[in-house]
Design a protein around this motif. Structure first.
Motif, PDB file in Angstrom:
ATOM      1  N   TYR A 101      -4.576   9.426  34.616  1.00 31.08           N
ATOM      2  CA  TYR A 101      -3.540   9.728  35.587  1.00 31.08           C
ATOM      3  C   TYR A 101      -2.414  10.554  34.993  1.00 31.08           C
ATOM      4  O   TYR A 101      -1.448  10.861  35.648  1.00 31.08           O
ATOM      5  CB  TYR A 101      -2.960   8.420  36.143  1.00 31.08           C
ATOM      6  N   PHE A 105       1.041  19.134  30.669  1.00 29.04           N
ATOM      7  CA  PHE A 105       1.710  20.328  31.187  1.00 29.04           C
ATOM      8  C   PHE A 105       1.904  21.371  30.096  1.00 29.04           C
ATOM      9  O   PHE A 105       2.031  21.043  28.907  1.00 29.04           O
ATOM     10  CB  PHE A 105       3.099  19.964  31.721  1.00 29.04           C
ATOM     11  N   GLY A 106       1.996  22.628  30.526  1.00 26.28           N
ATOM     12  CA  GLY A 106       2.483  23.684  29.656  1.00 26.28           C
ATOM     13  C   GLY A 106       4.004  23.669  29.635  1.00 26.28           C
ATOM     14  O   GLY A 106       4.634  22.841  30.297  1.00 26.28           O
TER      15      GLY A 106
ATOM     16  N   TYR B  35       9.093  11.506  33.058  1.00 30.03           N
ATOM     17  CA  TYR B  35       8.756  12.619  32.183  1.00 30.03           C
ATOM     18  C   TYR B  35      10.050  13.180  31.616  1.00 30.03           C
ATOM     19  O   TYR B  35      11.121  13.032  32.202  1.00 30.03           O
ATOM     20  CB  TYR B  35       8.059  13.746  32.959  1.00 30.03           C
ATOM     21  N   GLN B  37      11.663  16.834  29.722  1.00 32.84           N
ATOM     22  CA  GLN B  37      11.471  18.192  29.228  1.00 32.84           C
ATOM     23  C   GLN B  37      12.669  18.611  28.409  1.00 32.84           C
ATOM     24  O   GLN B  37      13.768  18.790  28.946  1.00 32.84           O
ATOM     25  CB  GLN B  37      11.223  19.203  30.346  1.00 32.84           C
ATOM     26  N   LEU B  43       6.635  19.701  29.452  1.00 31.28           N
ATOM     27  CA  LEU B  43       6.965  18.455  30.132  1.00 31.28           C
ATOM     28  C   LEU B  43       6.187  17.341  29.430  1.00 31.28           C
ATOM     29  O   LEU B  43       4.975  17.435  29.263  1.00 31.28           O
ATOM     30  CB  LEU B  43       6.538  18.579  31.585  1.00 31.28           C
ATOM     31  N   PHE B  45       5.089  13.314  29.048  1.00 29.48           N
ATOM     32  CA  PHE B  45       4.963  12.017  29.695  1.00 29.48           C
ATOM     33  C   PHE B  45       5.683  10.956  28.882  1.00 29.48           C
ATOM     34  O   PHE B  45       5.587  10.925  27.654  1.00 29.48           O
ATOM     35  CB  PHE B  45       3.478  11.665  29.822  1.00 29.48           C
ATOM     36  N   SER B  48       4.585   5.039  32.597  1.00 36.15           N
ATOM     37  CA  SER B  48       4.053   4.883  33.941  1.00 36.15           C
ATOM     38  C   SER B  48       4.128   3.416  34.337  1.00 36.15           C
ATOM     39  O   SER B  48       3.940   2.519  33.508  1.00 36.15           O
ATOM     40  CB  SER B  48       2.611   5.381  34.025  1.00 36.15           C
ATOM     41  N   GLN B  58       4.452   6.074  26.282  1.00 38.19           N
ATOM     42  CA  GLN B  58       4.193   7.059  25.250  1.00 38.19           C
ATOM     43  C   GLN B  58       5.466   7.425  24.498  1.00 38.19           C
ATOM     44  O   GLN B  58       5.504   8.448  23.809  1.00 38.19           O
ATOM     45  CB  GLN B  58       3.576   8.324  25.856  1.00 38.19           C
TER      46      GLN B  58
END
Lengths: 115, 115
Positions: A101, A105-106, B35, B37, B43, B45, B48, B58
């Motif tokens: 899930y 991302f870039g 998330y 950035q 981006l 994680f 969750s 994470q």
């Protein structure tokens, strides 16, 4: 782990010109990942722009299109004629197969379209 | 109306202080995420939650603690803030906690600057 590499930094294009934002990926899971493009307009959250879950297929939305190329492990975003309203940050992402899930991302590509 | 509300939009904090980032979703989704950035990075994680239970973490540092008082809330408490914590923090949600979700919805983010 999985990784996504896309055109870095800012891309500046004049209105009505064509656009390509490159995206290549590396996925470690068995099977082909699902590929996505998200867009973030100023002051808003990321929105799904288009997705392709089958290798070889093309996704399209709002004049943008991207083809899932499993041989080249690429998912480049293209538009034939950009508009000033397309100015935003674009993110390429993948969900690996197997029920993961967490998308990878870039870094995002900032598109500035000049009138 | 925004489907995911993040508050505040901008936040300036002093090194060593503690802040809470608020996230509420009105989509009826069962899974929520955080998330981050940072400048020039993808981006990333962080956490969750599914049905108010932590599914995945994470984030290496225990200074980041998610808090879910209701199913549609997932706040992020950050203690002992450091300048390296400066980033935009995005909350997201999805209907299902498993699988590649095209209904992954993001908030507009909280931009945190630690001085």
């Amino acid at each position: 782990g999985d990784s996504v590499t896309q055109t870095e930094g800012q891309v500046t294009v004049s209105e009505s010109k064509s656009l390509i934002i490159n995206c290549t990926y590396s996925a470690t899971s068995i099977g082909y990942p699902n590929l996505f493009w998200y867009v973030r307009y100023p002051g808003e959250g990321l929105q799904l722009l288009l997705k392709v879950i089958t290798a070889g297929q093309k996704g399209s939305s709002r004049g943008f299109e991207a083809t899932y190329n499993k041989e080249a492990t690429s998912f480049h975003l293209q538009k034939a004629s950009v508009q000033e309203s397309d100015s935003a940050v674009y993110y390429c992402a993948l969900f690996s197969s197997g029920g993961n899930y967490k998308p990878t991302f870039g870094k995002g590509t900032s598109l500035v379209v000049h009138p | 109306d925004p489907k995911i509300i993040q508050k505040p939009k901008y936040l300036v904090a002093v090194t060593g202080s503690e802040k809470i980032l608020i996230c509420e979703q009105y989509l009826g989704h069962n899974a929520m995420y955080w998330y981050r950035q940072s400048a020039k990075k993808p981006l990333e994680f962080m956490f969750s939650y599914s049905y108010q239970k932590l599914m995945d973490n994470q984030t290496a540092s225990s200074r980041f603690q998610p808090q879910s008082s209701k199913k549609n809330h997932l706040d992020l408490q950050i203690t002992a803030l450091k300048p390296d914590d400066s980033a935009t923090y995005f909350c997201a949600s999805s209907q299902n906690p498993q699988g590649a979700n095209s209904d992954y919805t993001f908030g507009s983010g909280t931009r945190l600057l630690v001085i």
